[in-house]
Design an enzyme around this catalytic site. Structure first.
Site, PDB file in Angstrom:
ATOM      1  CG  HIS A  30      19.515  33.600  65.421  1.00 15.50           C
ATOM      2  ND1 HIS A  30      19.939  33.735  66.715  1.00 15.50           N
ATOM      3  CD2 HIS A  30      20.644  33.455  64.692  1.00 15.50           C
ATOM      4  CE1 HIS A  30      21.258  33.649  66.763  1.00 15.50           C
ATOM      5  NE2 HIS A  30      21.713  33.481  65.543  1.00 15.50           N
TER       6      HIS A  30
ATOM      7  CE1 TYR B 204      24.396  34.473  68.846  1.00 12.57           C
ATOM      8  CE2 TYR B 204      25.084  36.769  68.850  1.00 12.57           C
ATOM      9  CZ  TYR B 204      24.815  35.601  68.170  1.00 12.57           C
ATOM     10  OH  TYR B 204      24.974  35.564  66.809  1.00 12.57           O
TER      11      TYR B 204
END
Length: 294
Positions: free
Chosen positions: A115, A55
């Site tokens: 992730h 991010y």
């Protein structure tokens, strides 16, 4: 259970630590706004921030903790190590976590997730071994995975047993505390959820309001009208009452507050089950279908 939940409620993880039942996500939150936005969420009672290396805002997001004046010990901070882009390996996982600690200026990370399962077996298992060592080193408190299919979870569970034998017994192979997936009434992932429930693994639900793509659904709208709530609040309450930890995101203060105002009403069991569908309709990516060997 449902009526007793508050924004301060936590779920006890397999690691022994507590996970707040409502998470504040920062996916696509501009890094220049992340500190202010997260500080507002903390002001409103959120105590769980969900970030990720990918991010590119984990540092500014974590900066909201000292900015808010809330003790570090009261805020649960998550980041994730990516399996896409630069191939993730045992060494890269160590490096990424150390970078995350530097970026966030935190002494420890409450939770680090892999992730996605992208990258192949060797990289997945190498990443897990690194996370286990980082827990032992006191840099991470809890570990888990995100976007794994049951076949990836089975692979990991077998590897944990192997690691236990290599590293000295039960628990030495690492403990899966949390799994994170896109979960909502149109994507219930019953196979994955059941796998986790059998092992007391907390299920975090991202995209719990389906990015607004289902606004106007007759069943959701009827419940919103009945309870005097928004459709987003109905879907978040559904997630809570199914036993998930929903992750919500917004940069708008009024929406941040709205998403937290879900602890003053309760759906009936029949209403919760009535929203469940047999659809398989992701609104985001779906790495759970990635083959093991790819």
């Amino acid at each position: 259970m449902a009526s007793k939940l508050t924004i301060s409620s936590t779920v006890k993880l397999n690691s022994g630590h507590g996970l707040p039942v409502l998470g504040f996500g920062v996916y696509q939150t501009p890094k220049e706004n992340a500190t202010q936005v997260c500080a507002e969420a903390l002001r409103l009672g959120y105590r769980h921030i969900d970030s990720a290396s990918a991010y590119r805002n984990q540092g500014p997001s974590a900066a909201s903790i000292p900015a808010s004046g809330i003790p570090r010990s009261e805020v649960f901070f998550t980041t994730k190590v990516p399996m896409s882009g630069k191939p993730l390996s045992y060494d890269n996982t160590h490096a990424l976590v150390n970078t995350a600690l530097q970026d966030t200026n935190l002494d420890y990370l409450d939770l680090v997730l892999i992730h996605s399962p992208y990258g192949g077996t060797e990289n997945r298992l190498g990443a897990w071994k690194a996370l286990v060592e980082l827990v032992d080193a006191g840099k991470i408190r809890s570990i888990g995975v995100s976007n794994y299919g049951v076949h990836h979870l089975d692979e990991l569970e077998a590897y944990i047993k192997k690691l236990e034998q290599e590293r000295g017994g039960p628990g030495k192979g690492g403990v899966i505390s949390v799994g994170q997936w896109e979960v909502h009434p149109w994507l219930t992932r019953s196979d994955i959820v059941d796998w986790c429930k059998q092992r007391n693994i907390a299920v975090e639900a991202y995209c719990p309001i389906v990015r607004g793509e289902r606004w106007g659904d007759p069943k959701v709208k009827a419940l919103a009208d009945k309870y005097g709530k928004t459709e987003a609040q109905i879907l978040l309450r559904w997630s809570l009452q199914r036993g998930y930890v929903p992750l919500v995101k917004s940069v708008t203060p009024s929406r941040i507050a709205e998403n937290a105002a879900i602890f003053d009403f309760e759906l009936t069991d029949e209403e919760v089950e009535g929203l469940v569908t047999t659809d398989y309709s992701p609104c985001a990516w779906d790495p759970t279908v990635e083959p093991l060997a790819k």
